[in-house]
Design an enzyme around this catalytic site. Sequence first.
Site, PDB file in Angstrom:
ATOM      1  CG  HIS A  72      -1.972  -1.012   1.240  1.00  0.00           C
ATOM      2  ND1 HIS A  72      -2.833  -1.219   0.186  1.00  0.00           N
ATOM      3  CD2 HIS A  72      -2.308  -1.920   2.183  1.00  0.00           C
ATOM      4  CE1 HIS A  72      -3.668  -2.210   0.487  1.00  0.00           C
ATOM      5  NE2 HIS A  72      -3.363  -2.657   1.687  1.00  0.00           N
ATOM      6  CG  HIS A  79       2.742   6.192   5.969  1.00  0.00           C
ATOM      7  ND1 HIS A  79       2.349   6.302   7.284  1.00  0.00           N
ATOM      8  CD2 HIS A  79       1.702   6.686   5.244  1.00  0.00           C
ATOM      9  CE1 HIS A  79       1.135   6.818   7.350  1.00  0.00           C
ATOM     10  NE2 HIS A  79       0.722   7.069   6.120  1.00  0.00           N
ATOM     11  CB  THR A 130      -5.903   8.710   4.873  1.00  0.00           C
ATOM     12  OG1 THR A 130      -4.638   8.053   4.846  1.00  0.00           O
ATOM     13  CG2 THR A 130      -5.771  10.066   5.525  1.00  0.00           C
ATOM     14  CB  THR A 131      -5.955   3.261   4.919  1.00  0.00           C
ATOM     15  OG1 THR A 131      -5.357   3.085   6.206  1.00  0.00           O
ATOM     16  CG2 THR A 131      -4.986   3.948   3.985  1.00  0.00           C
ATOM     17  CG  HIS A 149      -0.373   8.631   1.437  1.00  0.00           C
ATOM     18  ND1 HIS A 149      -1.247   7.568   1.304  1.00  0.00           N
ATOM     19  CD2 HIS A 149      -0.104   8.718   2.764  1.00  0.00           C
ATOM     20  CE1 HIS A 149      -1.495   7.052   2.492  1.00  0.00           C
ATOM     21  NE2 HIS A 149      -0.819   7.738   3.404  1.00  0.00           N
ATOM     22  CG  HIS A 163       0.431  10.980   6.196  1.00  0.00           C
ATOM     23  ND1 HIS A 163      -0.630  10.243   5.700  1.00  0.00           N
ATOM     24  CD2 HIS A 163       0.292  12.228   5.685  1.00  0.00           C
ATOM     25  CE1 HIS A 163      -1.369  11.025   4.915  1.00  0.00           C
ATOM     26  NE2 HIS A 163      -0.826  12.226   4.888  1.00  0.00           N
TER      27      HIS A 163
END
Length: 250
Positions: free
Chosen positions: A89, A114, A200-201, A116, A133
Site C-alpha cells: 500500500h 510513510h 486515511t485508510t 502517499h 505522514h
Amino acid sequence: MKKHSILTMSCLIAAACQAGLALAADKPHWRYSGPHGPEHWSTLDPEFKVCATGKNQSPINLTAAVEGELAPLALHYRPAGASVVNDGHSVQVNYQPGSYITLDGEPFELKQFHFHTPSENLIQGESFPLEGHFVHADKNGSLAVIAVMFKEGKANQALASIWPHIPTKAGETATLQQPVDASQILPQAQDYYRFSGSLTTPPCSEGVRWLVMKSPQTLSEKQISDLMKIIKHSNNRPVQPLNGRVVVAS
C-alpha cells in the site's frame, strides 16, 4: 475520540503503525482503485463502515482556514535506528522509540512515517507529488499526524539515505544501517494547519489530530519516479467533505 479498552487502543495503534495508516492484516483486502477502492471501503467489512458514515474524515482540501493562536510545534526528535517496509500500500519507515512531540500538554511518540503519492490533503486546492505522514501516539492510544508536502525540485538529502533501501517487493522489510533523523525531513518553517480528522485508510477511525505543514519540502524528479516504480500505483484517498469542521492556521 471515545474511550476505548486497552485492547482496542492497542489495536488502533497497531493499525496506525502500518503503511498508509492501514491495518496490519489486510483482511478483507482493500485497494486504491477498482471494486476494493475508496468508494467501496465501507462495504468490505462492518468495521470499515465509518469510511462512509464518518463526519470527520481525512484527507481534506485545506481552504478558508481561520487564523488562530496555535502553539509552535514542540518537536523532540532524535536520530534513531529504523527499518523500511513495503507493504503493497505504501512505503513506511518504522522508527525506534525515544522521539516525540508535545501536543495539548501531552507527549505523542513518533511511531513511523510513510508516504502517499500524489498527496492526499490539498492546500488551497493544490495537489503535491508526495505527502509524508509522521504518525504519533500518546499513552492512551490517541493519534496525531504531522503531514509534510513535497514538490519537485532539488533532491532531498534526508530521503536519499532511505530511498536506495526500500524493498522492491511487497511484504519485504529492510533494516537501515544508518540512523534516521526524522527532524531533517520536516521543513524549517514550521507554520501549520490543524484540524480533527481520521485515518486515511480502513478502518478510517476518527479522532486523529492532524497538523499539516504549510511549507513544502523538495525532492527530485528521479526520487519521485523511483518511489512510483516501487509502489506501482497511486495511493491517495480522495479528499473528504469538511462537514462544518474548522481548519485553524498558525
